[in-house]
Write a protein that holds these residues in place. Structure first.
Motif, PDB file in Angstrom:
ATOM      1  N   SER A 262      -7.518   6.070  20.894  1.00 23.24           N
ATOM      2  CA  SER A 262      -8.496   5.157  20.236  1.00 23.24           C
ATOM      3  C   SER A 262      -8.305   3.798  20.321  1.00 23.24           C
ATOM      4  CB  SER A 262      -8.128   5.611  18.878  1.00 23.24           C
ATOM      5  OG  SER A 262      -7.120   5.077  18.100  1.00 23.24           O
ATOM      6  N   HIS A 263      -9.023   3.014  19.951  1.00 26.43           N
ATOM      7  CA  HIS A 263      -9.090   1.570  20.301  1.00 26.43           C
ATOM      8  C   HIS A 263      -8.143   0.988  19.023  1.00 26.43           C
ATOM      9  CE1 HIS A 263     -10.077  -2.918  19.250  1.00 26.43           C
ATOM     10  NE2 HIS A 263     -10.315  -2.852  20.415  1.00 26.43           N
ATOM     11  N   ASP A 264      -7.839   1.541  17.946  1.00 30.36           N
ATOM     12  CA  ASP A 264      -6.713   1.068  17.240  1.00 30.36           C
ATOM     13  C   ASP A 264      -5.473   1.261  17.503  1.00 30.36           C
ATOM     14  OD1 ASP A 264      -8.910   0.219  15.343  1.00 30.36           O
ATOM     15  OD2 ASP A 264      -8.728   1.960  13.922  1.00 30.36           O
ATOM     16  N   ARG A 265      -5.172   2.578  18.243  1.00 32.39           N
ATOM     17  CA  ARG A 265      -4.062   2.934  18.741  1.00 32.39           C
ATOM     18  C   ARG A 265      -3.732   1.883  19.809  1.00 32.39           C
ATOM     19  NH1 ARG A 265       0.918   4.360  18.281  1.00 32.39           N
ATOM     20  NH2 ARG A 265       1.652   5.599  19.643  1.00 32.39           N
ATOM     21  N   LEU A 266      -4.427   1.736  20.537  1.00 30.97           N
ATOM     22  CA  LEU A 266      -4.269   0.687  21.633  1.00 30.97           C
ATOM     23  C   LEU A 266      -3.907  -0.471  21.214  1.00 30.97           C
ATOM     24  CD1 LEU A 266      -4.866   0.742  25.114  1.00 30.97           C
ATOM     25  CD2 LEU A 266      -5.952  -1.311  24.264  1.00 30.97           C
TER      26      LEU A 266
ATOM     27  N   GLN B 115       3.131  -3.596  20.296  1.00 29.67           N
ATOM     28  CA  GLN B 115       4.658  -3.313  20.435  1.00 29.67           C
ATOM     29  C   GLN B 115       5.215  -3.601  21.872  1.00 29.67           C
ATOM     30  OE1 GLN B 115       4.239   1.014  20.146  1.00 29.67           O
ATOM     31  NE2 GLN B 115       4.312   0.877  17.751  1.00 29.67           N
ATOM     32  N   GLU B 116       4.254  -3.379  22.966  1.00 28.82           N
ATOM     33  CA  GLU B 116       4.538  -3.747  24.141  1.00 28.82           C
ATOM     34  C   GLU B 116       4.734  -5.361  24.414  1.00 28.82           C
ATOM     35  OE1 GLU B 116       5.543  -2.230  26.777  1.00 28.82           O
ATOM     36  OE2 GLU B 116       4.975  -0.045  25.833  1.00 28.82           O
ATOM     37  N   LEU B 117       4.011  -6.402  23.768  1.00 29.65           N
ATOM     38  CA  LEU B 117       4.082  -7.802  23.700  1.00 29.65           C
ATOM     39  C   LEU B 117       5.295  -8.134  23.065  1.00 29.65           C
ATOM     40  CD1 LEU B 117       0.514  -8.789  22.612  1.00 29.65           C
ATOM     41  CD2 LEU B 117       1.667  -9.434  24.595  1.00 29.65           C
TER      42      LEU B 117
ATOM     43  N   ALA C 222      -2.224  -9.866  20.850  1.00 30.88           N
ATOM     44  CA  ALA C 222      -2.885  -8.872  21.238  1.00 30.88           C
ATOM     45  C   ALA C 222      -4.516  -9.590  21.322  1.00 30.88           C
ATOM     46  CB  ALA C 222      -2.901  -7.619  20.373  1.00 30.88           C
ATOM     47  N   HIS C 223      -4.864  -9.895  20.292  1.00 25.46           N
ATOM     48  CA  HIS C 223      -6.281 -10.613  20.189  1.00 25.46           C
ATOM     49  C   HIS C 223      -6.778 -11.720  21.216  1.00 25.46           C
ATOM     50  CE1 HIS C 223      -7.838  -8.053  17.011  1.00 25.46           C
ATOM     51  NE2 HIS C 223      -6.783  -8.227  16.158  1.00 25.46           N
ATOM     52  N   GLU C 224      -5.578 -12.497  21.477  1.00 28.86           N
ATOM     53  CA  GLU C 224      -5.777 -13.681  22.456  1.00 28.86           C
ATOM     54  C   GLU C 224      -5.913 -12.960  23.862  1.00 28.86           C
ATOM     55  OE1 GLU C 224      -3.768 -17.750  23.797  1.00 28.86           O
ATOM     56  OE2 GLU C 224      -2.607 -16.252  22.803  1.00 28.86           O
ATOM     57  N   LEU C 225      -5.173 -11.922  24.355  1.00 29.84           N
ATOM     58  CA  LEU C 225      -5.295 -11.223  25.684  1.00 29.84           C
ATOM     59  C   LEU C 225      -6.762 -10.633  25.524  1.00 29.84           C
ATOM     60  CD1 LEU C 225      -1.752  -9.493  26.198  1.00 29.84           C
ATOM     61  CD2 LEU C 225      -2.728 -11.379  27.405  1.00 29.84           C
TER      62      LEU C 225
ATOM     63  N   GLN D 137      11.543  -0.567  11.925  1.00 35.10           N
ATOM     64  CA  GLN D 137      11.082   0.274  13.110  1.00 35.10           C
ATOM     65  C   GLN D 137       9.726   0.580  13.100  1.00 35.10           C
ATOM     66  OE1 GLN D 137      13.522   3.720  14.466  1.00 35.10           O
ATOM     67  NE2 GLN D 137      15.369   2.770  13.749  1.00 35.10           N
ATOM     68  N   MET D 138       9.003  -0.382  12.856  1.00 36.39           N
ATOM     69  CA  MET D 138       7.618  -0.412  12.538  1.00 36.39           C
ATOM     70  C   MET D 138       6.893  -1.578  13.168  1.00 36.39           C
ATOM     71  SD  MET D 138       7.029  -0.853   8.525  1.00 36.39           S
ATOM     72  CE  MET D 138       5.112  -0.486   8.551  1.00 36.39           C
ATOM     73  N   PRO D 139       5.617  -1.545  13.748  1.00 36.05           N
ATOM     74  CA  PRO D 139       4.992  -2.898  14.340  1.00 36.05           C
ATOM     75  C   PRO D 139       5.007  -3.802  13.274  1.00 36.05           C
ATOM     76  CG  PRO D 139       3.642  -0.698  14.984  1.00 36.05           C
ATOM     77  CD  PRO D 139       4.655  -0.231  13.713  1.00 36.05           C
ATOM     78  N   LEU D 140       5.139  -5.278  13.738  1.00 34.36           N
ATOM     79  CA  LEU D 140       4.944  -6.230  12.641  1.00 34.36           C
ATOM     80  C   LEU D 140       3.525  -6.310  12.205  1.00 34.36           C
ATOM     81  CD1 LEU D 140       5.727  -8.987  11.372  1.00 34.36           C
ATOM     82  CD2 LEU D 140       5.153 -10.031  13.616  1.00 34.36           C
ATOM     83  N   ARG D 141       2.319  -5.783  12.907  1.00 29.65           N
ATOM     84  CA  ARG D 141       1.034  -5.833  12.592  1.00 29.65           C
ATOM     85  C   ARG D 141       1.009  -4.916  11.446  1.00 29.65           C
ATOM     86  NH1 ARG D 141      -3.987  -6.166  15.639  1.00 29.65           N
ATOM     87  NH2 ARG D 141      -5.544  -4.666  14.914  1.00 29.65           N
ATOM     88  N   THR D 142       1.599  -3.740  11.582  1.00 30.62           N
ATOM     89  CA  THR D 142       1.430  -2.804  10.482  1.00 30.62           C
ATOM     90  C   THR D 142       2.122  -3.134   9.314  1.00 30.62           C
ATOM     91  OG1 THR D 142       1.448  -0.923  12.022  1.00 30.62           O
ATOM     92  CG2 THR D 142       1.908  -0.268  10.036  1.00 30.62           C
ATOM     93  N   LEU D 143       3.122  -3.885   9.180  1.00 32.02           N
ATOM     94  CA  LEU D 143       4.093  -4.451   8.169  1.00 32.02           C
ATOM     95  C   LEU D 143       3.026  -5.468   7.390  1.00 32.02           C
ATOM     96  CD1 LEU D 143       6.409  -4.709   6.307  1.00 32.02           C
ATOM     97  CD2 LEU D 143       7.309  -6.226   7.809  1.00 32.02           C
TER      98      LEU D 143
END
Length: 583
Positions: free
Chosen positions: A112-116, A122-124, A214-217, A561-567
């Motif tokens: 899904s788009h949300d998952r990507l 995370q990859e950044l 992510a949004h800039e890329l 151990q969670m993405p900063l975006r999620t926190l």
């Protein structure tokens, strides 16, 4: 060649794909809920919508009395023979039979788009830690008519590595994440799509040189989608936006004051420092300063100081002579010389290393620079506009930023408030981005449902205006009608609205106090109590992590151990904002 004994039934929905094997002599039912074999939880589908069978005479599809019908080649059918490659439409879902990929490997499901976007965050973070590049590509089939991804996504699948990820950006578009691939390697991989029908257009953005979020890329990749421009064209497109609409969208008093200041100081040459969070539009304001002043006919050169290695940044800014360092095969003018008579925009100025800070201070004081490897001075006449999301005054106290440089840069300081602090502007900005996206994609969407707009207005927008633009762009691509509905928005926005503008949470209790409630009398009451208990435990876990790290969200996210975006999202939805600072 013998006919295959197994086909892949691929169901394309707004949240990605589901892949199931359809073997000869067997059948699969696709529908909204169990007991369907392939479940697509969309209200437009019937519980058991259609049956796909692989008979001795070939594959067939049979409508199971669905409410909205089943279409093959655009026509409603009761039962119809189909061939691999035929599109079977079931409301918003599209089902297609495919042969096995080369080598017999199973087709991977499209996320899904949300998952990507979560994976991209995370990859950044990983790329920054290990100093590795990554690339993000957006792809669609060329042509006036939108071509569904089912007819060409197998070509993309064939070029992916196990670590790559692909998501359904819209019915006719894909996003592909290439971890640890630089621009040259990603381009070479994407060139493998050329030479077959339908022709595929792709846009590419790489980190760190073209974006750190992510949004800039995503914004950069979309900006190059019309073609694959070279560096000069990409520079011209970088940050491109309708600056003539700024006054019309600046409805908040703070933004009106900012653009009143822009008008007053645009004619001067004094440096300007723009402060604000990532994505608020700092470069847009810088371009407005340039375009409304006497330097508008001269170059505007921009560079993200955080995206460039310190070893290269001085060369990029001030130039170098042939042989000045390994790889310097010819003399090169820097951005200051290239922008002669115009404006240099230094984004994320707070990331400048000490040597570059000293060199920049000298240029600001003397209006002269010295290329690396040269003893000769070059006179330069440019206006410097700098921007950062960092607290430069705190950095001067910590000794990581020169105080004398700060005094040179902040002759005029503009503080751009985050989008959440000027929610009054969201409807007009969203409508502006909707019109742009409709023109760019050819999908005619004319507005927002009131419930969708309420969600946009209530969301906290950590990515600010850039995130809003990306959200509206994708919503236009996946909208099913003339208006954008709540289901067309990303899950974090839908969830945030439901928890943040609903009735106040009256279940909060002192830390450590046991949760108690009357015994449930219905299953619904039990579910409500379990949800409340889960939220309370989650709230305590996050608060403890934030306290341990003195409110540092990045460190707390790493600890959890969670993405900063999620926190960040959880801090808002659970009502934790500022609580950990007050305790």
């Amino acid at each position: 060649m013998s006919e295959p004994s197994v086909l892949e039934l691929v169901t394309y929905q707004r949240d990605g794909t589901k892949v199931a094997e359809l073997r000869r002599g067997e059948s699969l039912v696709v529908g909204r809920a169990a007991p369907s074999d392939v479940v697509v939880p969309d209200p437009a589908l019937s519980r058991q919508h259609a049956r796909f069978s692989f008979t001795p005479d070939g594959p067939t599809v049979e409508d199971l009395g669905s409410t909205n019908g089943t279409k093959v080649r655009g026509q409603k059918v009761a039962k119809e023979k189909i061939q691999p490659g035929d599109l079977v439409e079931m409301g918003p879902a599209v089902v297609c039979l495919h042969s096995k990929l080369a080598g017999g490997s199973a087709r991977r499901e499209i996320v899904s788009h949300d998952r990507l976007m979560t994976l991209l965050d995370q990859e950044l973070a990983r790329a920054k830690t290990f100093q590795r590049p990554l690339a993000l590509a957006v792809l669609h089939a060329r042509g006036k008519e939108r071509v569904h991804v089912s007819t060409w996504e197998w070509r993309v699948q064939a070029l992916l590595r196990p670590v790559d990820q692909v998501c359904l950006y819209g019915p006719g578009a894909l996003l592909v994440l290439f971890p640890e691939l630089g621009e040259a390697e990603a381009r070479e991989r994407l060139k493998a799509l050329e030479g077959e029908a339908p022709p595929i257009a792709w846009g590419l953005a790489t980190s760190p040189d073209q974006g750190l979020t992510a949004h800039e890329l995503l914004e950069r990749a979309r900006a190059t989608l019309a073609g694959v421009p070279g560096p000069a064209a990409r520079e011209a497109m970088r940050g491109q936006a309708p600056t003539d609409t700024l006054d019309n969208t600046a409805l908040s008093p703070e933004m009106r004051e900012i653009f009143a200041t822009v008008k007053r100081v645009s004619g001067a040459s004094a440096p300007v420092l723009i402060l604000g969070e990532t994505g608020v539009g700092k470069e847009l304001v810088a371009r407005a300063l340039h375009q409304r002043g006497p330097r508008h006919a001269q170059p505007f050169k921009a560079i993200n100081c955080a995206a460039m290695p310190p070893s290269l940044l001085e060369s990029l800014l001030f130039g170098h002579e042939k042989g000045a360092f390994t790889g310097a095969e010819r003399a090169q003018r820097g951005l200051f010389e290239q922008a002669q008579g115009g404006t240099v925009f230094l984004d994320e100025i707070g990331e400048l290393a000490p040597p570059a800070q000293a060199a920049l201070l000298r240029v600001l004081e003397t209006k002269r620079l010295t290329r690396i490897g040269s003893d000769e001075e070059v006179a330069v006449d440019v206006r410097v506009v700098a921007a950062t999301h960092r607290d430069l005054e705190a950095m001067t106290q910590a000794g990581t930023f020169r105080m004398d440089l700060l005094y040179r840069l902040n002759t005029v300081t503009l503080r751009i408030p985050p989008l959440r602090a000027r929610a009054v502007e969201i409807p007009m900005l969203a409508d502006l981005f909707l019109q742009e996206a409709s023109r760019g994609t050819g999908v005619m969407v004319h507005g927002f449902a009131p419930s969708a707009m309420e969600r946009l207005k209530s969301y906290h927008w950590p990515g600010n205006v850039r995130e809003l633009r990306n959200v509206v762009e994708r919503a236009v691509m996946i909208a099913r009608g003339p208006q954008i509905q709540p289901e067309d928005l990303p899950e974090p926005i839908r969830e945030y609205e439901e928890t943040s503008i609903g009735p106040p949470d009256r279940t909060a209790r002192p830390k450590g106090e046991a949760f108690s409630a009357p015994s449930p009398k219905t299953y619904a009451e039990l579910q409500d109590q379990l949800k409340t208990l889960t939220q309370e435990r989650e709230r305590e876990l996050l608060l403890e992590a934030l306290r341990r790290h003195d409110g540092n969200q990045t460190e707390a996210a790493r600890d959890l151990q969670m993405p900063l975006r999620t926190l960040v999202h959880k801090i808002r939805t659970l009502g934790l904002k500022k609580k950990y600072e007050a305790d």
